[in-house]
Design an enzyme around this catalytic site. Structure first.
Site, PDB file in Angstrom:
ATOM      1  N   SER A   1      40.515  24.585  11.547  1.00 55.84           N
ATOM      2  CA  SER A   1      40.085  25.134  10.260  1.00 55.84           C
ATOM      3  C   SER A   1      38.639  25.604  10.335  1.00 55.84           C
ATOM      4  O   SER A   1      37.851  25.106  11.149  1.00 55.84           O
ATOM      5  CB  SER A   1      40.214  24.051   9.176  1.00 55.84           C
ATOM      6  OG  SER A   1      39.466  24.391   8.026  1.00 55.84           O
TER       7      SER A   1
ATOM      8  N   TYR B   1      38.907  15.286   5.715  1.00 53.89           N
ATOM      9  CA  TYR B   1      39.492  16.494   6.291  1.00 53.89           C
ATOM     10  C   TYR B   1      38.530  17.156   7.273  1.00 53.89           C
ATOM     11  O   TYR B   1      38.898  17.494   8.397  1.00 53.89           O
ATOM     12  CB  TYR B   1      39.848  17.461   5.155  1.00 53.89           C
ATOM     13  CG  TYR B   1      40.515  18.740   5.601  1.00 53.89           C
ATOM     14  CD1 TYR B   1      41.897  18.824   5.723  1.00 53.89           C
ATOM     15  CD2 TYR B   1      39.765  19.876   5.895  1.00 53.89           C
ATOM     16  CE1 TYR B   1      42.519  20.001   6.128  1.00 53.89           C
ATOM     17  CE2 TYR B   1      40.377  21.059   6.304  1.00 53.89           C
ATOM     18  CZ  TYR B   1      41.750  21.109   6.406  1.00 53.89           C
ATOM     19  OH  TYR B   1      42.351  22.277   6.814  1.00 53.89           O
TER      20      TYR B   1
END
Length: 274
Positions: A138, A151
């Site tokens: 990401s 995350y």
């Protein structure tokens, strides 16, 4: 590495980017091994693709399950040429709003899962002096915003895994590719309520791409032997600024991110990882 005639194993293949990679690789003539926990969706995808698509239901965050998966693949007479570590989960939530169990799950999938899967299959690649380990990551692995501690830290661990593999596998004939994604038009925000509100306003300059476009970028990166693939120019700028202007990058993400006092607490129950 041309994908025609190769065997590509994709984790998280039941939906989103993983499903799209399976379709794109299969269309290029590869045999695809579909891995996720949800066997029903995998079987439906395999039936749609037809020949050269095989299902292996597995919890890739479980060491024992990953070992059994590797044994099953070998017992079926298949050698993995490309491993796509795509499985991932995790809400964008402040650290105090996540339970200890949820934080552990966010570390387990994607990071521990990628570590276990790589260990399970890289030895055969080294022996053949051919193969590629692909890590789907990401943009938060380059630029961190408020309200996504579990995350973000897991995605930075993935980045570290990719860099370590690039160093460790040099000279073995096995390559490592990291794919850095911005927002993809998948069901992520639907499955992780409260996360979208934590996206900094400045991050919206990065265009949303479809799972199919993400899959094409991944397949092209594999075929061209690229070490790092960042699909959009805007995300490339974010990655560049995080390296060369880290203080400005960090400040702008903080300035345009969700304020702690204004953040809405997300539901306690996270989505089940694919």
């Amino acid at each position: 590495m041309k994908l025609v005639g190769r065997t590509v194993l994709i984790t998280g293949a039941s939906s989103g980017i993983g499903e799209a990679v399976a379709r794109a690789a299969h269309a290029r003539g590869a045999t695809v091994l579909l891995v996720a926990r949800g066997e029903t969706k995998l079987k439906a995808l395999a039936a749609e693709l037809g020949i050269r698509a095989h299902v292996y239901a597995c919890d890739v965050g479980d060491p024992e399950a990953v070992g059994l998966l590797a044994e099953s693949v070998r017992a079926d007479g298949r050698s993995v040429d490309v491993l796509v570590n795509n499985a991932g989960s995790g809400r964008w939530v402040s650290i105090e709003d996540a339970s200890p169990e949820e934080l552990l799950d966010m570390a387990k999938v994607p990071y521990v899962a990628a570590l276990l899967m790589t260990r399970a299959f890289v030895g055969d690649m080294i022996e053949r002096r051919s193969g590629r380990i692909v890590t789907v990551n990401s943009g938060v692995s380059r630029a961190v915003w408020p309200g996504a501690v579990g995350y973000a830290s897991a995605r930075w661990a993935l980045r570290g895994l990719d860099l370590a593999l690039k160093s460790d596998l040099r000279g073995t004939g096995v390559g490592a590719t990291e794919i850095v994604m911005g927002t993809v038009s998948s069901s992520y925000f639907e499955n992780n309520p409260g996360s979208e509100e934590h996206l900094p306003k400045i991050a919206r300059m990065v265009p949303v791409i479809t799972p199919a476009a993400a899959a094409e970028a991944i397949c092209r990166g594999i075929e061209r032997g690229r070490g790092t693939v960042i699909p959009t120019a805007q995300l490339k700028w974010v990655a560049w600024s995080s390296q060369h202007m880290p203080r400005m990058n960090h400040f702008m993400l903080w300035l345009t991110g969700a304020r702690r006092s204004a953040r809405r607490r997300a539901p306690v129950s996270p989505a089940t990882p694919s």
